[in-house]
Design a protein around this motif. Sequence first.
Motif, mmCIF file in Angstrom:
data_model
loop_
_atom_site.group_PDB
_atom_site.id
_atom_site.type_symbol
_atom_site.label_atom_id
_atom_site.label_comp_id
_atom_site.label_asym_id
_atom_site.label_seq_id
_atom_site.Cartn_x
_atom_site.Cartn_y
_atom_site.Cartn_z
ATOM 1 N N PRO A 238 35.858 157.209 -75.864
ATOM 2 C CA PRO A 238 36.279 158.719 -75.972
ATOM 3 C C PRO A 238 37.071 159.236 -75.082
ATOM 4 O O PRO A 238 38.001 159.688 -75.076
ATOM 5 N N ASP A 239 36.515 158.522 -74.000
ATOM 6 C CA ASP A 239 37.632 159.070 -72.536
ATOM 7 C C ASP A 239 38.816 158.636 -72.295
ATOM 8 O O ASP A 239 39.683 159.063 -72.167
ATOM 9 N N ASN A 240 38.298 157.020 -72.175
ATOM 10 C CA ASN A 240 40.016 156.440 -72.201
ATOM 11 C C ASN A 240 40.605 155.866 -72.751
ATOM 12 O O ASN A 240 41.403 154.732 -72.582
ATOM 13 N N ILE A 241 40.310 155.816 -73.844
ATOM 14 C CA ILE A 241 41.499 155.119 -75.688
ATOM 15 C C ILE A 241 42.421 155.532 -74.577
ATOM 16 O O ILE A 241 43.579 154.394 -75.628
ATOM 17 N N ASN A 242 43.001 156.307 -74.674
ATOM 18 C CA ASN A 242 44.426 156.870 -74.442
ATOM 19 C C ASN A 242 44.794 155.676 -73.594
ATOM 20 O O ASN A 242 46.451 155.195 -73.714
ATOM 21 N N SER A 243 44.305 155.613 -73.136
ATOM 22 C CA SER A 243 45.284 154.174 -71.665
ATOM 23 C C SER A 243 44.303 152.830 -71.953
ATOM 24 O O SER A 243 44.636 152.113 -71.266
ATOM 25 N N ILE A 244 44.194 153.280 -72.884
ATOM 26 C CA ILE A 244 43.672 151.377 -73.712
ATOM 27 C C ILE A 244 44.688 150.790 -74.046
ATOM 28 O O ILE A 244 45.192 151.451 -74.574
ATOM 29 N N ASN A 245 45.159 149.913 -73.617
ATOM 30 C CA ASN A 245 45.887 148.806 -74.312
ATOM 31 C C ASN A 245 45.575 148.224 -75.730
ATOM 32 O O ASN A 245 44.560 147.167 -75.853
ATOM 33 N N LEU A 246 45.117 148.950 -76.757
ATOM 34 C CA LEU A 246 44.714 148.645 -77.970
ATOM 35 C C LEU A 246 45.077 147.220 -78.925
ATOM 36 O O LEU A 246 44.648 146.485 -79.393
ATOM 37 N N ASP A 247 46.459 146.808 -79.165
ATOM 38 C CA ASP A 247 47.128 145.288 -79.426
ATOM 39 C C ASP A 247 46.292 144.754 -78.755
ATOM 40 O O ASP A 247 45.962 143.455 -79.172
ATOM 41 N N ARG A 248 46.040 144.558 -77.442
ATOM 42 C CA ARG A 248 45.179 143.622 -76.663
ATOM 43 C C ARG A 248 43.777 143.308 -76.726
ATOM 44 O O ARG A 248 43.294 142.429 -77.549
ATOM 45 N N ILE A 249 43.318 144.328 -76.626
ATOM 46 C CA ILE A 249 42.160 144.391 -76.622
ATOM 47 C C ILE A 249 41.993 143.632 -79.078
ATOM 48 O O ILE A 249 40.271 142.602 -78.806
ATOM 49 N N LEU A 250 42.204 143.965 -79.541
ATOM 50 C CA LEU A 250 42.030 144.133 -81.124
ATOM 51 C C LEU A 250 43.056 142.371 -80.934
ATOM 52 O O LEU A 250 41.909 142.062 -81.701
ATOM 53 N N LEU A 251 43.892 142.286 -80.240
ATOM 54 C CA LEU A 251 43.803 140.601 -80.285
ATOM 55 C C LEU A 251 42.614 139.657 -79.321
ATOM 56 O O LEU A 251 42.231 138.586 -80.739
ATOM 57 N N ASP A 252 41.795 140.239 -79.136
ATOM 58 C CA ASP A 252 40.656 139.739 -78.094
ATOM 59 C C ASP A 252 39.688 139.695 -79.078
ATOM 60 O O ASP A 252 39.141 138.215 -79.621
ATOM 61 N N ILE A 253 39.618 141.167 -80.264
ATOM 62 C CA ILE A 253 38.560 140.511 -80.958
ATOM 63 C C ILE A 253 38.769 139.456 -82.129
ATOM 64 O O ILE A 253 38.037 138.950 -82.930
ATOM 65 N N HIS A 254 40.153 139.371 -82.146
ATOM 66 C CA HIS A 254 40.569 138.537 -83.840
ATOM 67 C C HIS A 254 40.627 137.233 -82.914
ATOM 68 O O HIS A 254 39.883 136.472 -83.602
ATOM 69 N N ILE A 255 40.275 136.971 -82.190
ATOM 70 C CA ILE A 255 39.919 135.548 -81.299
ATOM 71 C C ILE A 255 38.993 135.352 -80.948
ATOM 72 O O ILE A 255 37.760 134.136 -81.642
ATOM 73 N N PHE A 256 37.854 136.416 -81.177
ATOM 74 C CA PHE A 256 36.616 136.355 -81.095
ATOM 75 C C PHE A 256 36.072 136.020 -82.151
ATOM 76 O O PHE A 256 35.440 134.606 -82.631
ATOM 77 N N MET A 257 36.396 136.776 -83.154
ATOM 78 C CA MET A 257 36.052 136.812 -84.891
ATOM 79 C C MET A 257 36.467 134.806 -85.169
ATOM 80 O O MET A 257 35.454 134.481 -86.638
ATOM 81 N N LYS A 258 37.022 134.706 -84.727
ATOM 82 C CA LYS A 258 38.126 133.240 -85.095
ATOM 83 C C LYS A 258 37.328 132.427 -84.502
ATOM 84 O O LYS A 258 36.521 131.533 -85.635
ATOM 85 N N VAL A 259 36.538 132.783 -83.289
ATOM 86 C CA VAL A 259 35.323 131.009 -82.672
ATOM 87 C C VAL A 259 33.945 131.420 -83.688
ATOM 88 O O VAL A 259 33.188 130.818 -84.289
ATOM 89 N N PHE A 260 33.998 132.824 -84.046
ATOM 90 C CA PHE A 260 32.633 133.196 -83.804
ATOM 91 C C PHE A 260 32.576 134.058 -85.345
ATOM 92 O O PHE A 260 32.884 134.855 -86.025
ATOM 93 N N PRO A 261 33.127 133.494 -86.657
ATOM 94 C CA PRO A 261 33.138 134.379 -87.580
ATOM 95 C C PRO A 261 31.922 135.130 -88.543
ATOM 96 O O PRO A 261 30.583 134.673 -87.374
ATOM 97 N N LYS A 262 31.712 135.702 -89.380
ATOM 98 C CA LYS A 262 31.062 136.318 -89.889
ATOM 99 C C LYS A 262 29.662 135.749 -90.061
ATOM 100 O O LYS A 262 28.245 135.569 -89.204
#
Length: 1972
Positions: free
Chosen positions: A1660-1684
């Motif tokens: 909540p404090d840092n959300i504005n300083s985070i590059n969300l696009d990069r984080i979501l890309l990392d999560i996307h890759i994680f979910m690709k490697v580990f589907p549900k």
Amino acid sequence: MGDDSEWIKLPVDQKCEHKLWKARLSGYEEAMKIFQKIKDEKSPEWSKYLGLIKKFVTDSNAVVQLKGLEAALVYVENAHVAGKTTGEVVSGVVSKVFNQPKARAKELGMDICLMYIEIEKGEAVQDELLKGLDNKNPKIIVACIETLRKALSEFGSKIILLKPIIKVLPKLFESREKAVRDEAKLIAVEIYRWIRDALRPPLQNINSVQLKELEEEWVKLPTGAPRPTRFLRSQQELEAKLEQQQSAGGDAEGGGDDGDEVPQIDAYELLEAVEILSKLPKDFYDKIEAKKWQERKEALEAAEVLVKNPKLEAGDYADLVKALKKVVGKDTNVMLVALAAKCLTGLAVGLRKKFGQYAGHVVPTILEKFKEKKPQVVQALQEAIDAIFLTTTLQNISEDVLAVMDNKNPTIKQQTSLFIARSFRHCTASTLPKSLLKPFCAALLKHINDSALEVRDAAFEALGTALKVVGEKAVNPFLADVDKLKLDKIKECSEKVELAHGKKAGLATDKKEFKPVPGRTAASGAAGDKDVKDTSAPKPGPLKKAPAPKAGGPPKKGKPAAPGSSGSSGPKNKKGVDTKEIVEPELSIEVCEEKASAVLPPTCIQLLDSSNWKERLACMEEFQKAVELMDRTEMPCQALVRMLAKKPGWKETNFQVMQMKLHIVALIAQKGNFSRTSAQVVLDGLVDKIGDVKCGNNAKAAMTAIAEACMLPWTAEQVMSMAFSQKNPKNQSETLNWLSNAIKEFGFSGLNVKAFISNVKTALAATNPAVRTSAITLLGVMYLYVGPSLRMFFEDEKPALLSQIDAEFEKMQGQSPPTATRGISKHSTNAADEGEEGDEPDEGGNDVVDFLPRAEISDKISSELVSKIGDKNWKIRKEGLDEVASIINEAKFIQPNIGELPTALKGRLNDSNKILVQQTLTILQQLAVAMGPNIKQHVKNLGIPIITVLGDSKNNVRAAALATVNAWAEQTGMKEWLEGEDLSEELRRENPFLRQELLGWLAEKLPTLRSTPTDLILCVPHLYSCLEDRNGDVRKKAQDALPFFMMHLGYEKMAKATGKLKPTSKDQVLAMLEKAKANMPTKPAPAKATSKSTGGSAPAKFQPVSAPVEDSVSSSVEPKPDPKKAKTLGVSSKAKNAQGKKVPSKTSLKEEDDKSGPIFIVVPNGKEQRMKDEKGLKVLKWNFTTPRDEYIEQLKIQMSSCVAKWLQDEMFHSDFQHHNKALAVMVDHLESEKEGVIGCLDLILKWLTLRFFDTNTSVLMKALEYLKLLFTLLSEEEYHLAENEASSFIPYLILKVGEPKDVIRKDVRAILNRMCLVYPASKMFPFIMEGTKSKNSKQRAECLEELGCLVESYGMNVCQPTPGKALKEIAIHIGDRDNAVRNAALNTIVTVYNVHGDQVFKLIGNLSEKDMSMLEERIKRSAKRPSAAPIRQVEEKVQRTQNISSNANMLRKGPAEDMSSKLNQARSMSGHPEATQTVRREFQLDLDEIENDNSTVRCEMPELVQHKLDDIFEPVLIPEPKIRAVSPHFDDMHSNTASTINFIISQVASGDINTSIQALTQLFQIEGLAREASTGVLKDLMHGLITLMLDSRIEDLEEGQQVIRSVNLLVVKVLEKSDQTNILSALLVLLQDSLLATASSPKFSELVMKCLWRMVRLLPDNINSINLDRILLDIHIFMKVFPKEKLKQCKSEFPIRTLKTLLHTLCKLKGPKILDHLTMIDNKNESELEAHLCRMMKHSMDQTGSKSDKETEKGASRIDEKSSKAKVNDFLAEIFKKIGSKENTKEGLAELYEYKKKYSDADIEPFLKNSSQFFQNYVERGLRMIEMEREGKGHIPTSTGVSPQMEVTCVSAPTSTVSSLGNTNGEEVGPSVYLERLKILRQRCGLDNTKQDDRPPLTSLLSKPTVPPVVSSTDMLHSKLSQLRESREQHQHSDLDSKQTHSAGTMSTSPSSAANIDDLKKRLERIKSSRK
């Protein structure tokens, strides 16, 4: 023989001086070979031969001499230093070579002379050759002439000065030697080749036969302009260019350049001036007034013979001119009139500009004498007036000429017009500005309508010439009323005119005209005109072509505006010109009706006088529509307005109809060709309605439209006379208001001030206050344009009224007139603009001044009055002066013709009675104000004598003279003063007062000028003599003025002018010129639009300085102007101060103003650029033993861009007092200009190093004082010294540590001390170590002491390069011969021993027995008497550690300030000898350390450990932590990234695990560095740290627990401080890798996930300083490697929950916008992530926020409870959340207490279980206290804990801060509280509190990662302080107690060393009080 050949072994230079000729011959030959081999012209080898070259050329042996000459020639050609030998070598050549019989020797001698000329030594060579012409040996004379001829032929007349040669030519022609005469003839021919006929006058008196021979030779010369064939070294490029041109066949092009190549020499310049005044017959003045005409004729003939001399010496010709003028004006014998006219011609020609001062007296007389018809008289008068014109300017005589133009005699009119025509031919567009052209054109236009044909023709010729000179564009506005026939005649005349500048008029004027107006755009008139000429110039018929483009158009419309003409559109220009032509006859009412009915609807005319107002209104609407649609050419304005005036006309009773009517009038005036006749019809009605409430505004609008059509001056005059002829006060006041606005809109141009003033006076006398107020407002507006002179007209008003007027004027002061936005004024603005940007900066405002009514006072200046002023009796002289003063006072403004007054007043300026001199000066000031700019014509005859008075010995007389000169210059501008030789003649006088005042005045005025007359160069030789004057003030003023002379003349001219100085003077002056060149100010830019925009209507006061605002302010002409006033044109305040300038005449004037503004100018990247330059060796590295000139020059150049000029002058002044001044100023500006100081820090420090080399102690003391303040400021600003700043300053500062004076040494040590706060101590160490190698024993001793202090304060880390090497070097000094050095070395090593123990001996290595025994003895002694160390050192150490700790604190602003007073107390305490002796030193120091500890974990525990404390306090055991604190200076250099990283690498690489961890913690405390860590680095680091924590081997270590805690803390730090995007990304990749790796422990993944939860909490404090696009890309890759599905198969449910929690939190925080951040995912549609996010979004829409919150909370804290308990848990979670938050902690505890009371069986264990021991204790104690409070057991204030969740860095110490030692009921608090506190202190320092408890499981360490188990000391102190502050606010009643404790704390420590609890209590009490 053997002896003879010994010389062969000698070096070359000795051979050259050998007495044997063979040796010399050999020496010369070898020298020549050496010279030919040396390639570098600056090689030191050349200097060896510097003194020998003269011997080379003057050798007594002819054979050897030849060889010597050859060698000398090679030397001169190649050696850089050869120029120094010019004088002696050339004189040797002249005397010893030119007399040789061998032709080769003479030839070589000439070549050497010419080579010296080539290396820029022409003047010296020429001087020596001219001296040679006086030699008795004719051979030498011939050779000298021949050399001069050859030099002239090769180098040209630009290099070889012709004047001195021509001067001696007649003497050479008279020589008895034929060879000399022949050579003279040859050189005369050569000179003629260069200057043509200019040579004739000087040679007119030589033998006629010789002259004839010369004439014959001259005729044979080719006509082409000669060109130099040889060039100076500096011109070699030009030579190459010429050759290139010739090879390209570019002779034609080259020909074009010839004009520039060869300077046009004026024959006049080559002549010797003749003094004739003393040669006049003694009875001349009697004879010339004799009754017999023959006697008068004799006198005139005698004068004529004398004045025929072509050049006359300057002198006082006033009486002679007066006598001749009398003859011309009054003599009845016309022959004598012609003779006198010839004499005047001779005087004018011989004196040139010097005659200018008499021109004004003679011109009117000559012009009036043109009534004589005899041709010979007329011709003589014409010649006279033409010659006189060339000595002055048209501007100066314009008044006189215009006055004669109105004469009734046609011959006078004709001759005056012809004279004007001839004068115009000599003018250019810039010297004939519009302001001058306007009155001449007006007068000439009258003449073209004259009845006499010859008058008309002469006027046509004059107008034609004007047209030719300035172009149609400039003249056309004045010819608007001329009919076509006459206009054609003017143009015809214009085509016939040939201007004075050359036969090809067009081309010649082009060349000439371009010069005076540099850098002009085509928009200006002159240049616009030239554009036309330029196109036509190359064509065969330029004269006819030039005006062609404009001749065709009908004059009536005028021409469209020039494309670039600023601010005036075509139509307005047309209208402006049109208005003049629209002279309409008055039409009868019938004709008007007829014309109106043709354009208006018939109904409209019928209903005009209808009795029904509605019909009239309808009629008006029709009328308005018709007018709006009418075309300008078809609109019968007069007819329409007469229709409107038809009954009921202006007596219309209905206001609506009336408003419409007035609106229509305005429309007609705007749209039609509205004439003054039409205006007359309506104005009366408008004035009548102007006071009407409803119609007034429309009436004003109509008036404004009429003013625009018929010009404001005429309209205003009409309106004012109408308003004041009626009685209605409302109309009168409104008319005045309208006029005020109109003036602002139209500008002031053309208004008749006189007429207004009488009306305004009437208004001021009105009984109605509104009328008076309006009148005063109008005066205020007029004041803007007219200036202070306006007040003069109202001085006789009543005091009350006058004070109101003054108040209004005061309001207007400092405002500039608004830009004219309407009407014809725009057109005239252009006119003013165009004509006036030339040389004369003060032409702009003449118009306004012209409108001031000027009285003619010449009739009052009677001969009686003049004789009174010149009477022998001083009282009568005074009476005469009084009369003059009253005449001027009465007249207020006067015309320039003041009869004989100038001569009379001039006599009084050198009156023996000083009171009369002062009175005369006052009169002259009055005169300047009264006459205004026209005073110009009196500058030469009256202004220059005022300057002479500046030489008076009395201070007050000089001040009055200076004020008078300023008052004059205010009116005239500077051009008149600088023209001619008068000023230089004044400067020539060797009067120190005159010189210093005059130079001061010039230094003040010159910077404000855009250009100066060329005559300024005449002052330069005298300026140079002033530079070497015996009087110091004169020298100072001359130095001040030097840069301003150079600004106008340029360095080259100034340097050239030094040629005539003696060699010693020349070098000095050239050095000063170089200095001035560096400080040379830039010329003021041409004033744009400031005053011009007001349409040639800037008031007289604004004229003198046309420099723009910035310039006139910066050059500070006025003494301290009021800031409001200075805002305007930068000059208004100057006008005010003309009288006020009397006393502060010296440079203080200049300095006062210069010094406002910053002293350091911030230059972006300036410092960085300088560092780059130094690194790239573009500039000298600041490294010297003593500063050489080149270093000082370099520093000056670097400073010039960023240090105020005046300060730089002070800084580099030769006098030390100026350095003191500069330092004082720098101290004053230190605080206010922090940025500037830091931006120039490198330069300031370098300059201060120069001051260290000064011998003056006061400067040194002041410099050190400044440095102390400077380094204090730098440490406050957290600045870090750059490497180059340190290396160019510290070594020089260390030199001063060895000063004999104690005070200085102390100061230097204090500065070194402070420097450690801005520069790492480890880097300081090598510099100080270097200082120990000095020869100065004091310096060695002090440096060694300083090294000891560094080690004591900072530990062994500072020893560079290694402790071993450093100590070995220090130990060398134990054997020094100086006792102080030995002691210092021993003390330093003892200090190291105290820190490091026996290891010191290993580090020192082998010492001699003697040294070792001394050392051991000293160590023993220090062990016995620990307090024996000097108190100073203790004090210093405390001071240092405090400074450092306060500086090291990252959040330094808050706590550091709070503690400053405590630090001071601690400091003063350590200064008491009793304290130091009674307490064991080590223990006391450690308590100090705790008391002052606000730094990061920096406990100096190892020292504590040397003393077993068991005996003091049994239960407490302090085990030995092995953590070595990171060097305290670490923080001080934390912004210097490179050095920090190097330092940390060395720490991280340490073998000790604690040191590594601590170093990393330090690294991650610095946010700037922590954020630099990339994802990869963070991933590896986290991997390493987590692996370390899981390593079972650590548990086996003795301090394993401690390590794990530290790592845990470090992990938290890393999570918080790193770049949040990088760390999240790293954790996701790490989790992915750990889940994939089969070998990975499940605990590893678990810890990674816990870290991720930690991050989720922080989101909540840092959300504005985070590059969300990069984080979501990392999560996307994680979910690709580990589907549900794959995730669900995992043993643990944590991974999927972690991922869901993370996504859920992101969704919650970003809302639907989160879907916009999927940009980095290539194929979104296939991504599981997008679908998952969409589902979540949908879900969150349905759910309430609290529920999802709860889930997150649940997930994060791993509480897996049944849903039935959900509500209870939810409630408890909320409570704990409150306890954890900073603000609500008390509320949370209270709620928890209530809850426990209510549900006594409630289980809060699950909430506490996962938190740290720390938090659990805190909650328990909080509940206990609330219980005590509720049960009334007393009030113990609780500390407000800082939320562990919100700010991990500031976790508070969970102690209850007891404000006093007892509680409020006075009960003693038991030891348990202190035990509790001690526990916390131990915990802070990373010590274990529980000996027997097992280490808690690792999970609990990280399960609630928000609460670190160990907290840094800095953080602890922060929270402590914040608690104290809050508890202070809440419990103010405990203040009294705390004050008592505070005082207890400042007392000296208890001397008792018994191990009792009281002792500990007191200590803790002191710690607590210092915390406050």
